[in-house]
Scaffold this active site. Structure first.
Site, PDB file in Angstrom:
ATOM      1  N   CYS A   2     -21.437 -30.302  24.712  1.00  0.00           N
ATOM      2  CA  CYS A   2     -22.060 -30.658  25.986  1.00  0.00           C
ATOM      3  C   CYS A   2     -23.562 -30.393  25.927  1.00  0.00           C
ATOM      4  O   CYS A   2     -24.049 -29.616  25.128  1.00  0.00           O
ATOM      5  CB  CYS A   2     -21.467 -29.811  27.109  1.00  0.00           C
ATOM      6  SG  CYS A   2     -19.697 -30.008  27.255  1.00  0.00           S
ATOM      7  N   ARG A  28     -25.792 -35.089  20.716  1.00  0.00           N
ATOM      8  CA  ARG A  28     -24.712 -34.070  20.693  1.00  0.00           C
ATOM      9  C   ARG A  28     -23.350 -34.697  20.931  1.00  0.00           C
ATOM     10  O   ARG A  28     -22.321 -34.037  20.783  1.00  0.00           O
ATOM     11  CB  ARG A  28     -25.009 -33.004  21.758  1.00  0.00           C
ATOM     12  CG  ARG A  28     -26.277 -32.219  21.520  1.00  0.00           C
ATOM     13  CD  ARG A  28     -26.716 -31.470  22.775  1.00  0.00           C
ATOM     14  NE  ARG A  28     -25.888 -30.336  23.086  1.00  0.00           N
ATOM     15  CZ  ARG A  28     -26.077 -29.104  22.605  1.00  0.00           C
ATOM     16  NH1 ARG A  28     -27.095 -28.888  21.809  1.00  0.00           N
ATOM     17  NH2 ARG A  28     -25.289 -28.112  22.925  1.00  0.00           N
ATOM     18  N   TRP A  74     -18.945 -33.182  26.637  1.00  0.00           N
ATOM     19  CA  TRP A  74     -18.085 -33.506  25.492  1.00  0.00           C
ATOM     20  C   TRP A  74     -16.787 -32.781  25.783  1.00  0.00           C
ATOM     21  O   TRP A  74     -16.717 -31.553  25.684  1.00  0.00           O
ATOM     22  CB  TRP A  74     -18.724 -33.045  24.189  1.00  0.00           C
ATOM     23  CG  TRP A  74     -18.142 -33.750  23.010  1.00  0.00           C
ATOM     24  CD1 TRP A  74     -18.454 -35.011  22.570  1.00  0.00           C
ATOM     25  CD2 TRP A  74     -17.098 -33.296  22.154  1.00  0.00           C
ATOM     26  NE1 TRP A  74     -17.693 -35.339  21.488  1.00  0.00           N
ATOM     27  CE2 TRP A  74     -16.843 -34.307  21.207  1.00  0.00           C
ATOM     28  CE3 TRP A  74     -16.369 -32.127  22.077  1.00  0.00           C
ATOM     29  CZ2 TRP A  74     -15.886 -34.195  20.211  1.00  0.00           C
ATOM     30  CZ3 TRP A  74     -15.420 -32.008  21.081  1.00  0.00           C
ATOM     31  CH2 TRP A  74     -15.176 -33.034  20.165  1.00  0.00           C
ATOM     32  N   ASN A  98     -21.735 -25.453  29.365  1.00  0.00           N
ATOM     33  CA  ASN A  98     -21.432 -25.793  27.968  1.00  0.00           C
ATOM     34  C   ASN A  98     -20.663 -24.617  27.403  1.00  0.00           C
ATOM     35  O   ASN A  98     -21.126 -23.486  27.439  1.00  0.00           O
ATOM     36  CB  ASN A  98     -22.724 -26.033  27.177  1.00  0.00           C
ATOM     37  CG  ASN A  98     -22.418 -26.365  25.713  1.00  0.00           C
ATOM     38  OD1 ASN A  98     -21.308 -26.773  25.391  1.00  0.00           O
ATOM     39  ND2 ASN A  98     -23.390 -26.174  24.845  1.00  0.00           N
ATOM     40  N   GLY A  99     -19.453 -24.886  26.887  1.00  0.00           N
ATOM     41  CA  GLY A  99     -18.662 -23.803  26.300  1.00  0.00           C
ATOM     42  C   GLY A  99     -17.223 -23.858  26.796  1.00  0.00           C
ATOM     43  O   GLY A  99     -16.787 -24.856  27.353  1.00  0.00           O
ATOM     44  N   GLU A 461     -10.210 -33.184  -1.605  1.00  0.00           N
ATOM     45  CA  GLU A 461     -11.238 -33.235  -0.555  1.00  0.00           C
ATOM     46  C   GLU A 461     -12.625 -33.059  -1.171  1.00  0.00           C
ATOM     47  O   GLU A 461     -13.569 -33.763  -0.796  1.00  0.00           O
ATOM     48  CB  GLU A 461     -10.979 -32.179   0.507  1.00  0.00           C
ATOM     49  CG  GLU A 461     -12.007 -32.135   1.620  1.00  0.00           C
ATOM     50  CD  GLU A 461     -12.188 -33.466   2.359  1.00  0.00           C
ATOM     51  OE1 GLU A 461     -11.347 -34.377   2.200  1.00  0.00           O
ATOM     52  OE2 GLU A 461     -13.212 -33.612   3.059  1.00  0.00           O
ATOM     53  N   LYS A 465     -15.614 -35.842  -0.705  1.00  0.00           N
ATOM     54  CA  LYS A 465     -16.937 -35.487  -0.183  1.00  0.00           C
ATOM     55  C   LYS A 465     -18.022 -35.962  -1.140  1.00  0.00           C
ATOM     56  O   LYS A 465     -19.018 -36.553  -0.747  1.00  0.00           O
ATOM     57  CB  LYS A 465     -17.050 -33.967   0.019  1.00  0.00           C
ATOM     58  CG  LYS A 465     -16.356 -33.457   1.238  1.00  0.00           C
ATOM     59  CD  LYS A 465     -17.123 -33.686   2.514  1.00  0.00           C
ATOM     60  CE  LYS A 465     -16.607 -34.721   3.471  1.00  0.00           C
ATOM     61  NZ  LYS A 465     -15.273 -35.094   3.616  1.00  0.00           N
ATOM     62  N   GLU A 468     -18.253 -39.874  -1.218  1.00  0.00           N
ATOM     63  CA  GLU A 468     -18.693 -40.627  -0.035  1.00  0.00           C
ATOM     64  C   GLU A 468     -20.158 -40.384   0.305  1.00  0.00           C
ATOM     65  O   GLU A 468     -20.781 -41.220   0.944  1.00  0.00           O
ATOM     66  CB  GLU A 468     -17.807 -40.358   1.173  1.00  0.00           C
ATOM     67  CG  GLU A 468     -17.739 -38.959   1.685  1.00  0.00           C
ATOM     68  CD  GLU A 468     -16.814 -38.875   2.903  1.00  0.00           C
ATOM     69  OE1 GLU A 468     -16.704 -39.850   3.651  1.00  0.00           O
ATOM     70  OE2 GLU A 468     -16.207 -37.826   3.104  1.00  0.00           O
ATOM     71  N   HIS A 484      -1.656 -36.401 -19.998  1.00  0.00           N
ATOM     72  CA  HIS A 484      -0.821 -37.618 -19.991  1.00  0.00           C
ATOM     73  C   HIS A 484      -1.675 -38.878 -19.878  1.00  0.00           C
ATOM     74  O   HIS A 484      -1.187 -39.922 -19.462  1.00  0.00           O
ATOM     75  CB  HIS A 484       0.195 -37.523 -18.849  1.00  0.00           C
ATOM     76  CG  HIS A 484       1.118 -36.358 -19.001  1.00  0.00           C
ATOM     77  ND1 HIS A 484       2.158 -36.328 -19.884  1.00  0.00           N
ATOM     78  CD2 HIS A 484       1.100 -35.137 -18.410  1.00  0.00           C
ATOM     79  CE1 HIS A 484       2.768 -35.151 -19.836  1.00  0.00           C
ATOM     80  NE2 HIS A 484       2.154 -34.417 -18.934  1.00  0.00           N
ATOM     81  N   LYS A 581     -17.928 -43.529  11.140  1.00  0.00           N
ATOM     82  CA  LYS A 581     -17.403 -42.207  11.510  1.00  0.00           C
ATOM     83  C   LYS A 581     -15.954 -42.312  11.960  1.00  0.00           C
ATOM     84  O   LYS A 581     -15.151 -41.437  11.690  1.00  0.00           O
ATOM     85  CB  LYS A 581     -18.256 -41.593  12.635  1.00  0.00           C
ATOM     86  CG  LYS A 581     -17.830 -40.185  13.040  1.00  0.00           C
ATOM     87  CD  LYS A 581     -17.925 -39.211  11.895  1.00  0.00           C
ATOM     88  CE  LYS A 581     -17.389 -37.837  12.241  1.00  0.00           C
ATOM     89  NZ  LYS A 581     -17.236 -36.984  11.045  1.00  0.00           N
TER      90      LYS A 581
HETATM   91  C1  AGP Z   1     -14.072 -38.022   5.950  1.00  0.00           C
HETATM   92  O1  AGP Z   1     -15.236 -37.446   5.352  1.00  0.00           O
HETATM   93  C2  AGP Z   1     -14.122 -39.510   5.936  1.00  0.00           C
HETATM   94  N1  AGP Z   1     -15.272 -39.927   6.645  1.00  0.00           N
HETATM   95  C3  AGP Z   1     -12.831 -40.205   6.311  1.00  0.00           C
HETATM   96  O2  AGP Z   1     -11.998 -40.073   5.202  1.00  0.00           O
HETATM   97  C4  AGP Z   1     -12.061 -39.682   7.547  1.00  0.00           C
HETATM   98  O3  AGP Z   1     -11.504 -38.420   7.255  1.00  0.00           O
HETATM   99  C5  AGP Z   1     -10.915 -40.666   7.831  1.00  0.00           C
HETATM  100  O4  AGP Z   1     -11.481 -41.919   8.144  1.00  0.00           O
HETATM  101  C6  AGP Z   1     -10.014 -40.220   8.976  1.00  0.00           C
HETATM  102  O5  AGP Z   1     -10.740 -40.175  10.164  1.00  0.00           O
HETATM  103  P1  AGP Z   1     -10.086 -39.412  11.426  1.00  0.00           P
HETATM  104  O6  AGP Z   1      -9.913 -37.993  10.994  1.00  0.00           O
HETATM  105  O7  AGP Z   1     -11.078 -39.595  12.536  1.00  0.00           O
HETATM  106  O8  AGP Z   1      -8.768 -40.068  11.704  1.00  0.00           O
END
Ligand code: AGP
Length: 586
Positions: A2, A28, A74, A98-99, A461, A465, A468, A484, A581
């Site tokens: 927020c 934000r 938010w 906010n909080g 993961e 990271k 991407e 293998h 996103k």
């Molecule tokens: C994460 O770094 C990626 N941007 C992507 O894999 C993301 O985790 C995936 O699109 C799922 O998104 P969500 O968690 O909003 O469902």
């Protein structure tokens, strides 16, 4: 998160000043906005769901006002809606917040007994009513605010207007940030510097439990014993752009640095002396976890923990596959959907698919009121706050935390001592320097991650990271699988990031590391025991924790290594090419 703005002055431009401040805080993230302003001797509150433009369309900017507070919400408690938007009022008081007021339910019970009623489902409306309730007894604004700082638990930054003193603006905070900015014949409050940079760069940082009484000429700050205290006036040096990132170069780095607080906010939402806010999961005899991307990687760790410690079979599937394959359900099945945004099309489609079959669903979601959250039978929110960077970091850690909570819940065991250590351990890990490691690998075209069991899921993961945000090809492999086929790719100086935190698999993993080392690999060894040997080139030691909580300490290292590599390669870290996103298309 927020956003709060507030203004008190003599120029009659309170509405525009507060609204400009809200626009500056849009970064934000928010789902609604509102303003309360003094018009002659009346307080007018206008609030709207959606973008700030919706609110602006309802305002008359010709109204001359010298006092106003504004808010971008938010959602954390209560769906995004007009009625849940701030400001909230109760009799003489109007506030923006906010909080999270953690003890809002017990306060609500006391207020209901004393004749209060509520329109919204927010903790904030409870807070303003409680302030009014105490004021009726204290009849003094400062004493009232001082009293509530000892009653409210959780985190709060409050902007407050009281009808009995319309020549003053009040503010107080605990944990959530709030600044008081000094202008000429006018003063401001804000969640963050960007909201006031247009008018001044001089500000005071309010500290926990301090109360500010602000007029257009004076700023009075009181400590928790209501002593008037002096505070340094700081000057913000930097651009607006740098200010919205809290001084960090990128949102991703800012959000990684928020992880200790995110862990605390998430764990505190589900555990105090006992478990709370958790649906009854013990009745299910098999679990499906469905998600995409990083959320899928968290699901794999959730599988590992729930199967190993709660002895419940768990099937983890990528949503875009799960929705088209034949799946086995029965009345004892629970389907868990993991999603930061709560809007990922494939995951949402899977939710709707299993609901049609009458299967119970639990979603682990960050965005309150998102489609997946709203349409699931149960929801456990992650408390990561708004995540701006496309590459998820703090939300991923918060999802890990929820699965640790679920595992502790299913085994009825709260790892209290270890939980208490995690925020400071995370801070230490995040403050380490990973640049020197990034320098060893950032020019490589291929980078491998290897591990076994839960360490392999962490590799997945770490690899995502890196891919991407740095665009370097990277793959995670089960360490035992290399021989293998994949080991043919290992050449001299090929970087291999090897993770070993599972003691039971350590010996086997080390032999796999020796296999790649023998073929010339450059090994970065990430482990939770200080093991010497000639099978690695660089070693990162992560503090050892119970296996249920251990992944939470490993992930920031992988996130920061990826960050430093991407930075060395001048990549667009917060907005990587081709990525969104929230993937709301299939
Ligand atoms: C994460 O770094 C990626 N941007 C992507 O894999 C993301 O985790 C995936 O699109 C799922 O998104 P969500 O968690 O909003 O469902």
């Amino acid at each position: 998160m927020c956003g709060i703005t507030g203004y008190i002055g003599k120029k009659g431009n309170a509405i525009k000043t507060v609204m400009d401040g809200l626009v500056a805080l849009e970064y934000r993230g928010y789902d609604s906005a509102g303003i309360c302003y003094k018009d002659k001797d009346k307080l007018i509150t206008i609030k709207e769901q959606g973008k700030i433009a919706n609110l602006k369309s309802k305002l008359d900017f010709n109204v001359k006002s010298n006092l106003a507070i504004g808010h971008t919400r938010w959602a954390t408690h209560g769906e995004p809606s007009k009625v849940n938007s701030h400001p909230h009022s109760s009799n003489k008081f109007t506030i923006v917040h906010n909080g999270i007021i953690e003890n809002y339910m017990e306060l609500k019970e006391e207020l209901l007994k004393n004749g209060y009623s509520f329109k919204s489902t927010t903790d904030t409306e409870i807070a303003v009513a409680y302030i009014d309730y105490i004021y009726k007894k204290e009849k003094d604004i400062l004493k009232t605010l001082n009293k509530v700082t000892n009653i409210f638990r959780g985190s709060y930054a409050l902007g407050i207007i009281c009808e009995d003193d319309l020549d003053s603006l009040y503010a107080l905070r605990k944990t959530s940030p709030l600044i008081i900015a000094r202008g000429k014949d006018e003063n401001y409050i804000a969640s963050d510097v960007p909201a006031i940079l247009k008018y001044t760069n001089k500000y005071i940082l309010l500290d926990d439990y301090e109360i500010a009484k602000i007029t257009y000429q004076n700023i009075e700050i009181y400590d928790k014993d209501l002593n008037l205290i002096n505070k340094d006036t700081l000057e913000f040096e930097g651009t607006y752009e740098s200010s919205i990132k809290g001084g960090f170069e990128h949102f991703m780095l800012k959000e990684i640095n928020e992880e200790p607080t995110v862990f605390e906010n998430t764990i505190n939402n589900y555990i105090d002396e006992n478990f709370k806010n958790i649906p009854d999961l013990s009745k299910y005899k098999n679990i499906h976890i469905v998600a995409c991307g990083s959320a899928y990687h968290v699901g794999l760790i959730g599988k590992h923990l729930i199967e190993k410690f709660a002895k419940i079979p768990v099937y983890v599937e990528i949503a875009s596959e799960y929705r088209y394959k034949y799946n086995f359900y029965d009345k004892d099945t629970l389907v868990i959907l993991v999603s930061q945004s709560g809007e990922t099309a494939d995951t949402l489609a899977c939710l709707r698919l299993v609901k049609e079959k009458g299967i119970d669903t639990l979603s682990i979601v960050n965005v309150v009121g998102s489609s997946i959250a709203r349409e699931s039978k149960y929801v456990m929110y992650t408390k990561a706050g708004c995540e701006i960077a496309v590459a998820t970091t703090k939300a991923y850690l918060s999802q890990l935390t929820v699965f640790a909570v679920i595992t502790m819940y299913l085994t009825n065991k709260i790892l209290k001592t270890e939980i208490e250590k995690i925020p400071s351990l995370l801070k230490n890990i995040i403050n380490e320097d990973y640049k020197y490691l990034a320098e060893q690998i950032h020019n490589n075209k291929n980078i491998f991650f290897i591990g076994r069991g839960i360490d392999y899921y962490l590799c997945m993961e770490g690899s995502l990271k890196l891919k991407e945000i740095s665009y370097i090809n990277s793959v995670a492999y089960q360490a035992g699988e290399l021989k293998h086929g994949t080991i043919s790719l290992i050449d001299k100086e090929t970087p291999v990031i090897a993770i070993s935190t599972d003691k039971d698999l350590r010996e086997k993993t080390i032999s796999n590391i020796k296999e790649v080392k023998a073929r010339g690999a450059k090994v970065i060894f990430i482990t939770n025991e200080d093991i010497d040997g000639d099978f690695y080139d660089y070693k990162i030691i992560i503090p050892k924790l119970n296996e249920i909580l251990q992944p939470i300490l490993v992930i920031p290292t992988l996130q920061l290594l990826a960050y430093e590599v991407a930075k060395l390669n001048n990549c667009d870290i917060d907005k990587p090419r081709n990525l969104a996103k929230s993937v709301t298309v299939e």
